[in-house]
Design a protein around this motif. Structure first.
Motif, mmCIF file in Angstrom:
data_model
loop_
_atom_site.group_PDB
_atom_site.id
_atom_site.type_symbol
_atom_site.label_atom_id
_atom_site.label_comp_id
_atom_site.label_asym_id
_atom_site.label_seq_id
_atom_site.Cartn_x
_atom_site.Cartn_y
_atom_site.Cartn_z
ATOM 1 N N LEU A 277 52.583 86.381 23.515
ATOM 2 C CA LEU A 277 52.739 87.806 23.753
ATOM 3 C C LEU A 277 51.585 88.560 23.093
ATOM 4 C CD1 LEU A 277 54.867 89.653 25.152
ATOM 5 C CD2 LEU A 277 55.775 90.110 22.860
ATOM 6 N N VAL A 278 50.839 89.308 23.906
ATOM 7 C CA VAL A 278 49.765 90.140 23.366
ATOM 8 C C VAL A 278 50.388 91.433 22.852
ATOM 9 C CG1 VAL A 278 47.582 91.301 23.815
ATOM 10 C CG2 VAL A 278 48.108 89.159 25.006
ATOM 11 N N VAL A 279 50.207 91.694 21.553
ATOM 12 C CA VAL A 279 50.843 92.855 20.920
ATOM 13 C C VAL A 279 49.816 93.840 20.366
ATOM 14 C CG1 VAL A 279 52.926 91.563 20.370
ATOM 15 C CG2 VAL A 279 51.058 91.652 18.698
ATOM 16 N N GLY A 280 48.529 93.567 20.570
ATOM 17 C CA GLY A 280 47.484 94.469 20.098
ATOM 18 C C GLY A 280 46.165 94.130 20.759
ATOM 19 N N ALA A 281 45.248 95.102 20.786
ATOM 20 C CA ALA A 281 43.940 94.885 21.401
ATOM 21 C C ALA A 281 42.949 95.934 20.923
ATOM 22 C CB ALA A 281 44.052 94.929 22.928
ATOM 23 N N ASP A 282 41.680 95.530 20.865
ATOM 24 C CA ASP A 282 40.584 96.462 20.622
ATOM 25 C C ASP A 282 39.314 95.884 21.238
ATOM 26 O OD1 ASP A 282 39.724 94.487 18.875
ATOM 27 O OD2 ASP A 282 39.870 95.714 17.069
ATOM 28 N N ASP A 283 38.156 96.442 20.885
ATOM 29 C CA ASP A 283 36.899 95.973 21.465
ATOM 30 C C ASP A 283 36.617 94.515 21.136
ATOM 31 O OD1 ASP A 283 36.416 98.454 22.541
ATOM 32 O OD2 ASP A 283 35.068 99.103 20.936
ATOM 33 N N ASP A 284 37.114 94.057 19.998
ATOM 34 C CA ASP A 284 36.782 92.718 19.534
ATOM 35 C C ASP A 284 37.684 91.625 20.090
ATOM 36 O OD1 ASP A 284 34.714 93.773 17.994
ATOM 37 O OD2 ASP A 284 36.022 94.076 16.260
ATOM 38 N N GLY A 285 38.944 91.989 20.371
ATOM 39 C CA GLY A 285 39.850 90.948 20.836
ATOM 40 C C GLY A 285 41.292 91.417 20.877
ATOM 41 N N VAL B 19 48.226 80.751 28.121
ATOM 42 C CA VAL B 19 47.104 80.170 27.395
ATOM 43 C C VAL B 19 47.403 78.690 27.141
ATOM 44 C CG1 VAL B 19 46.499 82.335 26.245
ATOM 45 C CG2 VAL B 19 48.108 80.769 25.146
ATOM 46 N N HIS B 20 46.390 77.951 26.712
ATOM 47 C CA HIS B 20 46.663 76.568 26.316
ATOM 48 C C HIS B 20 47.347 76.569 24.954
ATOM 49 C CE1 HIS B 20 46.025 72.354 25.139
ATOM 50 N NE2 HIS B 20 46.092 72.142 26.451
ATOM 51 N N LYS B 21 48.267 75.644 24.765
ATOM 52 C CA LYS B 21 49.088 75.633 23.546
ATOM 53 C C LYS B 21 48.268 75.471 22.271
ATOM 54 C CE LYS B 21 50.063 70.670 24.010
ATOM 55 N NZ LYS B 21 51.138 69.658 24.216
ATOM 56 N N THR B 22 47.067 74.913 22.369
ATOM 57 C CA THR B 22 46.253 74.737 21.168
ATOM 58 C C THR B 22 45.603 76.026 20.704
ATOM 59 O OG1 THR B 22 44.383 74.050 22.552
ATOM 60 C CG2 THR B 22 45.771 72.297 21.629
ATOM 61 N N VAL B 23 45.956 77.149 21.314
ATOM 62 C CA VAL B 23 45.476 78.454 20.836
ATOM 63 C C VAL B 23 45.917 78.698 19.390
ATOM 64 C CG1 VAL B 23 47.448 79.861 21.570
ATOM 65 C CG2 VAL B 23 45.130 80.847 21.608
ATOM 66 N N ARG B 24 46.909 77.934 18.939
ATOM 67 C CA ARG B 24 47.348 78.064 17.540
ATOM 68 C C ARG B 24 46.244 77.640 16.567
ATOM 69 N NH1 ARG B 24 50.100 73.067 19.075
ATOM 70 N NH2 ARG B 24 51.872 74.250 19.869
ATOM 71 N N THR B 25 45.275 76.851 17.035
ATOM 72 C CA THR B 25 44.114 76.451 16.224
ATOM 73 C C THR B 25 42.860 76.784 17.029
ATOM 74 O OG1 THR B 25 44.344 74.192 17.100
ATOM 75 C CG2 THR B 25 45.321 74.638 14.935
ATOM 76 N N PRO B 26 42.504 78.071 17.121
ATOM 77 C CA PRO B 26 41.481 78.521 18.068
ATOM 78 C C PRO B 26 40.070 78.033 17.795
ATOM 79 C CG PRO B 26 42.145 80.321 16.638
ATOM 80 C CD PRO B 26 43.101 79.190 16.373
ATOM 81 N N SER C 30 48.980 81.493 12.572
ATOM 82 C CA SER C 30 48.836 81.896 13.978
ATOM 83 C C SER C 30 50.166 82.204 14.650
ATOM 84 C CB SER C 30 48.097 80.809 14.755
ATOM 85 O OG SER C 30 48.721 79.536 14.605
ATOM 86 N N GLN C 31 51.159 82.649 13.886
ATOM 87 C CA GLN C 31 52.433 83.038 14.483
ATOM 88 C C GLN C 31 52.447 84.524 14.823
ATOM 89 O OE1 GLN C 31 55.653 81.700 11.902
ATOM 90 N NE2 GLN C 31 55.672 79.677 12.846
ATOM 91 N N GLU C 32 52.286 85.364 13.816
ATOM 92 C CA GLU C 32 52.435 86.812 13.995
ATOM 93 C C GLU C 32 51.102 87.542 13.883
ATOM 94 O OE1 GLU C 32 55.799 88.590 11.822
ATOM 95 O OE2 GLU C 32 56.064 86.612 10.914
ATOM 96 N N PHE C 33 50.865 88.455 14.835
ATOM 97 C CA PHE C 33 49.661 89.292 14.811
ATOM 98 C C PHE C 33 48.406 88.457 14.566
ATOM 99 C CE2 PHE C 33 53.236 91.981 13.353
ATOM 100 C CZ PHE C 33 53.241 92.895 14.396
ATOM 101 N N ALA C 34 48.332 87.332 15.257
ATOM 102 C CA ALA C 34 47.193 86.420 15.094
ATOM 103 C C ALA C 34 45.997 86.961 15.866
ATOM 104 C CB ALA C 34 47.561 85.028 15.591
ATOM 105 N N PRO C 35 44.877 87.234 15.201
ATOM 106 C CA PRO C 35 43.709 87.765 15.900
ATOM 107 C C PRO C 35 42.983 86.695 16.695
ATOM 108 C CG PRO C 35 43.206 87.447 13.578
ATOM 109 C CD PRO C 35 44.653 87.104 13.752
#
Length: 208
Positions: free
Chosen positions: A161-169, A141-148, A182-187
């Motif tokens: 690292l993708v650690v979770g997923a559902d219908d929304d994201g 991803v682009h590094k600015t994903v920290r501020t989506p 936006s470090q841990e379990f960031a939706p």
């Protein structure tokens, strides 16, 4: 997060040894060489650590996955050395090419016996399928994903690292994310992910 969210209990690792100082490191307000925990990286000097820390997103993701599957987690800079020997990082002076997916995947399989599959094309829907199977996805991803909320100038170039997923994201562990944000379990919604995601990565699992 919805009731259908599949969330893997993956420990978090930053690519810097002091996650709370990431905002200062990424803005240049504080040199990485002044990280008070730099020695934990296994680097031989603050300067060696400062060179590699901004480039170790893939290393941080790897360490998270190793910890999740109960494997010994090597210090970050020695792991960089192993990955260079494997051809997954190629250094030429101050320039570094990598993380190169195929030699990385081969190294992970040989070194730890994990499932690792380099994906030049990894559609968003496939990410969710892999998470459902019990695997993790290291994606570009682009590094600015920290501020989506802000539009990125391009896609890719930084590994999370993708650690979770559902219908929304998805839920992301971002090695250069912002503490408490936006470090841990960031939706991140699928729509937002599309703006940052280059459509490629490496799928990791606990067996072949």
């Amino acid at each position: 997060m919805t009731a259908s969210m599949i969330k893997r209990s993956v420990p978090y690792y930053s690519q810097w040894e002091s996650p709370g100082l990431v905002p200062e490191f990424i803005t240049g307000a504080r040199p990485a060489s002044t990280d008070p925990l730099w020695q934990k990286s296994g680097a031989s000097s603050p300067q060696e650590y400062a060179f590699w820390a901004p480039r170790m997103c893939g290393v941080a993701c790897t360490r998270m996955a190793l910890d999740y599957w109960g494997l010994p987690v090597p210090p970050s800079v020695p792991l960089v050395g192993e990955l260079q020997d494997a051809g997954a990082y190629v250094r030429d002076g101050d320039q570094v090419k990598g993380l190169i997916y195929q030699p990385f995947a081969e190294f992970v399989q040989a070194r730890w016996g994990l499932y690792a599959c380099a994906k030049r094309e990894l559609p968003a829907g496939e990410i969710r399928t892999e998470i459902t199977r019990g695997r993790l996805a290291m994606v570009s991803v682009h590094k600015t994903v920290r501020t989506p909320d802000h539009a990125p100038p391009s896609r890719g170039g930084h590994l999370v690292l993708v650690v979770g997923a559902d219908d929304d994201g998805v839920l992301l562990h971002n090695p250069s994310g912002l503490p408490g944000r936006s470090q841990e379990f960031a939706p991140l919604s699928w729509t937002a992910l599309d703006r940052f995601y280059a459509g490629r990565g490496v799928v990791l699992g606990d067996s072949t």
